[in-house]
Design a protein around this motif. Structure first.
Motif, PDB file in Angstrom:
ATOM      1  N   ASP A 101       0.827  -1.159  -0.047  1.00  0.00           N
ATOM      2  CA  ASP A 101       0.059   0.050   0.027  1.00  0.00           C
ATOM      3  C   ASP A 101       0.670   1.059   0.096  1.00  0.00           C
ATOM      4  O   ASP A 101       0.227   2.364  -0.551  1.00  0.00           O
ATOM      5  CB  ASP A 101      -0.840  -0.162   1.293  1.00  0.00           C
ATOM      6  N   TYR A 102       2.077   1.246   0.496  1.00  0.00           N
ATOM      7  CA  TYR A 102       2.582   2.558   0.620  1.00  0.00           C
ATOM      8  C   TYR A 102       4.184   2.069   0.665  1.00  0.00           C
ATOM      9  O   TYR A 102       4.936   0.901   0.957  1.00  0.00           O
ATOM     10  CB  TYR A 102       2.372   3.227   1.802  1.00  0.00           C
ATOM     11  N   GLU A 103       5.267   3.122   0.470  1.00  0.00           N
ATOM     12  CA  GLU A 103       6.624   2.960   0.926  1.00  0.00           C
ATOM     13  C   GLU A 103       7.120   4.304   1.643  1.00  0.00           C
ATOM     14  O   GLU A 103       6.461   5.185   1.559  1.00  0.00           O
ATOM     15  CB  GLU A 103       7.015   3.068  -0.692  1.00  0.00           C
ATOM     16  N   ILE A 104       7.885   3.741   2.206  1.00  0.00           N
ATOM     17  CA  ILE A 104       8.870   4.848   3.211  1.00  0.00           C
ATOM     18  C   ILE A 104      10.385   4.671   2.718  1.00  0.00           C
ATOM     19  O   ILE A 104      10.904   3.638   2.426  1.00  0.00           O
ATOM     20  CB  ILE A 104       8.872   4.375   4.500  1.00  0.00           C
ATOM     21  N   ARG A 105      10.803   5.715   2.398  1.00  0.00           N
ATOM     22  CA  ARG A 105      12.009   6.137   2.000  1.00  0.00           C
ATOM     23  C   ARG A 105      12.756   7.032   2.813  1.00  0.00           C
ATOM     24  O   ARG A 105      12.077   8.337   3.075  1.00  0.00           O
ATOM     25  CB  ARG A 105      12.444   6.095   0.620  1.00  0.00           C
ATOM     26  N   PRO A 106      14.176   7.061   3.149  1.00  0.00           N
ATOM     27  CA  PRO A 106      14.769   8.197   3.667  1.00  0.00           C
ATOM     28  C   PRO A 106      14.753   9.500   2.765  1.00  0.00           C
ATOM     29  O   PRO A 106      14.814   9.499   1.647  1.00  0.00           O
ATOM     30  CB  PRO A 106      16.106   7.951   3.901  1.00  0.00           C
ATOM     31  N   LEU A 107      14.369  10.568   3.509  1.00  0.00           N
ATOM     32  CA  LEU A 107      14.316  11.906   2.781  1.00  0.00           C
ATOM     33  C   LEU A 107      15.886  12.371   2.387  1.00  0.00           C
ATOM     34  O   LEU A 107      16.494  12.487   3.486  1.00  0.00           O
ATOM     35  CB  LEU A 107      13.704  12.802   3.769  1.00  0.00           C
ATOM     36  N   ILE A 108      15.961  12.555   1.296  1.00  0.00           N
ATOM     37  CA  ILE A 108      17.247  12.985   0.797  1.00  0.00           C
ATOM     38  C   ILE A 108      17.103  14.847   1.097  1.00  0.00           C
ATOM     39  O   ILE A 108      16.495  15.422   0.598  1.00  0.00           O
ATOM     40  CB  ILE A 108      17.584  13.004  -0.803  1.00  0.00           C
ATOM     41  N   VAL A 109      18.138  15.010   1.767  1.00  0.00           N
ATOM     42  CA  VAL A 109      18.273  16.711   1.987  1.00  0.00           C
ATOM     43  C   VAL A 109      19.471  17.199   1.253  1.00  0.00           C
ATOM     44  O   VAL A 109      20.584  17.100   1.344  1.00  0.00           O
ATOM     45  CB  VAL A 109      18.662  16.750   3.505  1.00  0.00           C
ATOM     46  N   PRO A 110      18.781  17.791   0.072  1.00  0.00           N
ATOM     47  CA  PRO A 110      19.891  18.600  -0.634  1.00  0.00           C
ATOM     48  C   PRO A 110      20.751  19.561  -0.251  1.00  0.00           C
ATOM     49  O   PRO A 110      20.345  20.464   0.760  1.00  0.00           O
ATOM     50  CB  PRO A 110      18.827  19.131  -2.011  1.00  0.00           C
ATOM     51  N   THR A 111      21.793  19.890  -0.960  1.00  0.00           N
ATOM     52  CA  THR A 111      22.619  21.030  -0.666  1.00  0.00           C
ATOM     53  C   THR A 111      21.942  22.248  -0.738  1.00  0.00           C
ATOM     54  O   THR A 111      22.281  23.362  -0.260  1.00  0.00           O
ATOM     55  CB  THR A 111      23.949  20.961  -1.159  1.00  0.00           C
ATOM     56  N   SER A 112      21.127  22.404  -2.017  1.00  0.00           N
ATOM     57  CA  SER A 112      20.494  23.482  -2.413  1.00  0.00           C
ATOM     58  C   SER A 112      19.148  23.077  -3.085  1.00  0.00           C
ATOM     59  O   SER A 112      19.032  21.800  -3.527  1.00  0.00           O
ATOM     60  CB  SER A 112      21.258  24.211  -3.487  1.00  0.00           C
ATOM     61  N   LEU A 113      18.205  23.949  -3.339  1.00  0.00           N
ATOM     62  CA  LEU A 113      16.986  23.655  -3.915  1.00  0.00           C
ATOM     63  C   LEU A 113      17.067  23.406  -5.590  1.00  0.00           C
ATOM     64  O   LEU A 113      16.268  22.929  -6.177  1.00  0.00           O
ATOM     65  CB  LEU A 113      16.054  24.543  -3.888  1.00  0.00           C
ATOM     66  N   ASP A 114      18.319  23.832  -6.020  1.00  0.00           N
ATOM     67  CA  ASP A 114      18.645  23.537  -7.501  1.00  0.00           C
ATOM     68  C   ASP A 114      19.355  22.263  -7.587  1.00  0.00           C
ATOM     69  O   ASP A 114      19.511  22.097  -8.943  1.00  0.00           O
ATOM     70  CB  ASP A 114      19.606  24.753  -7.907  1.00  0.00           C
ATOM     71  N   ALA A 115      19.788  21.658  -6.751  1.00  0.00           N
ATOM     72  CA  ALA A 115      20.373  20.325  -6.937  1.00  0.00           C
ATOM     73  C   ALA A 115      19.501  19.350  -7.454  1.00  0.00           C
ATOM     74  O   ALA A 115      18.254  19.252  -7.351  1.00  0.00           O
ATOM     75  CB  ALA A 115      20.721  19.717  -5.485  1.00  0.00           C
ATOM     76  N   PRO A 116      19.942  18.359  -8.157  1.00  0.00           N
ATOM     77  CA  PRO A 116      19.360  17.306  -8.930  1.00  0.00           C
ATOM     78  C   PRO A 116      18.506  16.540  -7.762  1.00  0.00           C
ATOM     79  O   PRO A 116      17.672  15.637  -8.465  1.00  0.00           O
ATOM     80  CB  PRO A 116      20.354  16.346  -9.512  1.00  0.00           C
ATOM     81  N   ASP A 117      18.824  16.404  -6.579  1.00  0.00           N
ATOM     82  CA  ASP A 117      18.255  15.396  -5.759  1.00  0.00           C
ATOM     83  C   ASP A 117      17.054  16.357  -4.829  1.00  0.00           C
ATOM     84  O   ASP A 117      16.844  15.755  -3.758  1.00  0.00           O
ATOM     85  CB  ASP A 117      19.237  14.728  -4.860  1.00  0.00           C
ATOM     86  N   ALA A 118      16.933  17.308  -5.252  1.00  0.00           N
ATOM     87  CA  ALA A 118      15.886  18.262  -4.176  1.00  0.00           C
ATOM     88  C   ALA A 118      14.417  17.946  -4.667  1.00  0.00           C
ATOM     89  O   ALA A 118      13.786  18.547  -3.796  1.00  0.00           O
ATOM     90  CB  ALA A 118      16.077  19.675  -4.514  1.00  0.00           C
ATOM     91  N   LYS A 119      14.205  16.986  -5.599  1.00  0.00           N
ATOM     92  CA  LYS A 119      12.585  16.665  -5.852  1.00  0.00           C
ATOM     93  C   LYS A 119      11.732  16.366  -4.738  1.00  0.00           C
ATOM     94  O   LYS A 119      10.778  16.629  -4.337  1.00  0.00           O
ATOM     95  CB  LYS A 119      12.661  15.918  -7.047  1.00  0.00           C
ATOM     96  N   ASP A 120      12.548  15.245  -3.815  1.00  0.00           N
ATOM     97  CA  ASP A 120      11.774  14.751  -2.607  1.00  0.00           C
ATOM     98  C   ASP A 120      11.696  15.723  -1.476  1.00  0.00           C
ATOM     99  O   ASP A 120      10.486  15.971  -0.929  1.00  0.00           O
ATOM    100  CB  ASP A 120      12.453  13.671  -2.307  1.00  0.00           C
ATOM    101  N   PHE A 121      12.680  16.662  -1.255  1.00  0.00           N
ATOM    102  CA  PHE A 121      12.452  17.547  -0.363  1.00  0.00           C
ATOM    103  C   PHE A 121      11.432  18.590  -0.640  1.00  0.00           C
ATOM    104  O   PHE A 121      10.746  19.004   0.252  1.00  0.00           O
ATOM    105  CB  PHE A 121      13.923  18.252  -0.168  1.00  0.00           C
TER     106      PHE A 121
END
Length: 362
Positions: A5-25
């Motif tokens: 029914d659902y997934e839990i995954r660690p929140l990636i905290v990006p170094t900036s909101l322009d970073a490629p990994d900022a989407k989840d935050f």
């Protein structure tokens, strides 16, 4: 961690909101705001990703563990466990928040297992958490749960039943209050004049962050006293140690977020020390509701109307700094009658009640 029914995954905290990994935050902040809107039916506590990002970066004063909850591949909630770094601390602070549309599926119970596991791994034996318990619609009768302090009650709603079902006890009730700035200014000026006539030996000093050098040491000491001088009922509260380095880190989080923070302090003339302070903080939007954060008068300096002095002086100065912000939101323990009396005299009105919950892990 995944179920059908659902997934839990660690929140990636990006170094900036322009970073490629900022989407989840960014998605997490959007869901946070939606959850608070569902609870309160307003945006008084809304924040932007830029405003919150500095508060999720690594911090030697607090080890923050964060996850996002996905339902149908979309972020629908979050989990946060804060592990304070005070020596000998046994406490973990936690938050589990889910959108209404995914509640009632048992997800919250599963997430609490993650919270407890994280706390145990950190050697913590006490869980503490806060939740808003909105008042039911007019005419709706509900069972109410009183605080053991004898001050305040909350409706025994879904969040309360969740805490009780999982072995938590209600320890304290906080009042959330709102001030209409336009309507309060005349009264605030009168109350300021009254406080000034009773506070001989003290002067008001005000500044925007950063704090001036001559006040940094005594202000850091005053901040540490929030953990010992404010009412805490049966909650486990660590005595916090604030030095100048910790104060620097605290200031940087707000400055890096682009926020404006006004400190109004009462300075003891004989020593030059800050002995009372009030903090007002802006959102990113100049029209957004202002948050009143910490307010404290050191115990040994009470009885001189310093709380009234700094609150009123702060509100009047804030009106000049942020004229488009029309509301101030604040929180106080229901047993903190001195501060509540000041708030009520100024014009703050209750809008909701917050339950402070505690569980001792077996």
């Amino acid at each position: 961690m995944t179920t059908p029914d659902y997934e839990i995954r660690p929140l990636i905290v990006p170094t900036s909101l322009d970073a490629p990994d900022a989407k989840d935050f960014i998605a997490m902040v959007g869901v946070r705001n939606e959850i608070y809107r569902e609870i309160s039916a307003n945006d008084d506590e809304a924040a932007t990703p830029a405003q919150l990002l500095p508060h999720f970066q690594e911090d030697p004063d607090n080890d923050k563990h964060s996850w996002i909850v996905l339902v149908d591949d979309e972020v629908a909630g979050r989990v946060i466990v804060d592990i304070p770094a005070e020596e000998g601390s046994q406490v973990a602070f936690w938050t589990v928040e889910l959108l209404e549309r995914v509640q009632g599926r048992g997800i919250g119970s599963d997430l609490l297992e993650l919270v407890e596991e994280t706390a145990r791994r950190a050697g913590r034996t006490v869980l503490e958490s806060w939740a808003e318990h909105p008042e039911p619609a007019q005419g709706v009768s509900v069972t109410r749960l009183p605080a053991p302090t004898g001050f305040g009650t909350i409706p025994q709603d879904r969040p309360a039943r969740y805490y009780l079902r999982h072995g938590h006890t209600l320890e304290q009730v906080d009042r959330k209050s709102i001030l209409d700035l336009d309507a309060s200014l005349a009264t605030t000026r009168e109350l300021l004049a009254d406080a000034e006539s009773h506070s001989a030996g003290y002067r008001v000093e005000q500044w925007l962050l950063p704090i001036p050098a001559q006040y940094r040491e005594s202000f850091a000491w005053a901040k540490s006293r929030m953990s010992t001088d404010a009412p805490t009922a049966g909650l486990e509260v660590d005595e916090e140690k604030w030095d100048l380095d910790r104060l620097d880190r605290h200031e940087a989080r707000y400055l890096d977020a682009g926020q404006t923070v006004l400190i109004t302090a009462a300075v003891h003339e004989a020593t030059g020390d800050v002995v009372a302070f009030n903090e007002l903080c802006s959102g990113a939007d100049p029209t957004a509701t202002t948050q009143q954060m910490d307010t404290l008068v050191l115990r040994e300096h009470r009885g001189h109307r310093l709380g009234q002095l700094i609150k009123c002086a702060g509100i009047l100065r804030w009106r000049e700094i942020a004229p488009e912000s029309r509301r101030i939101i604040t929180w106080n323990a229901e047993e903190n009658r001195p501060m509540l009396s000041i708030n009520e005299a100024i014009g703050f009105v209750p809008t909701a009640y917050i339950g402070a919950w505690k569980k001792v892990l077996a």
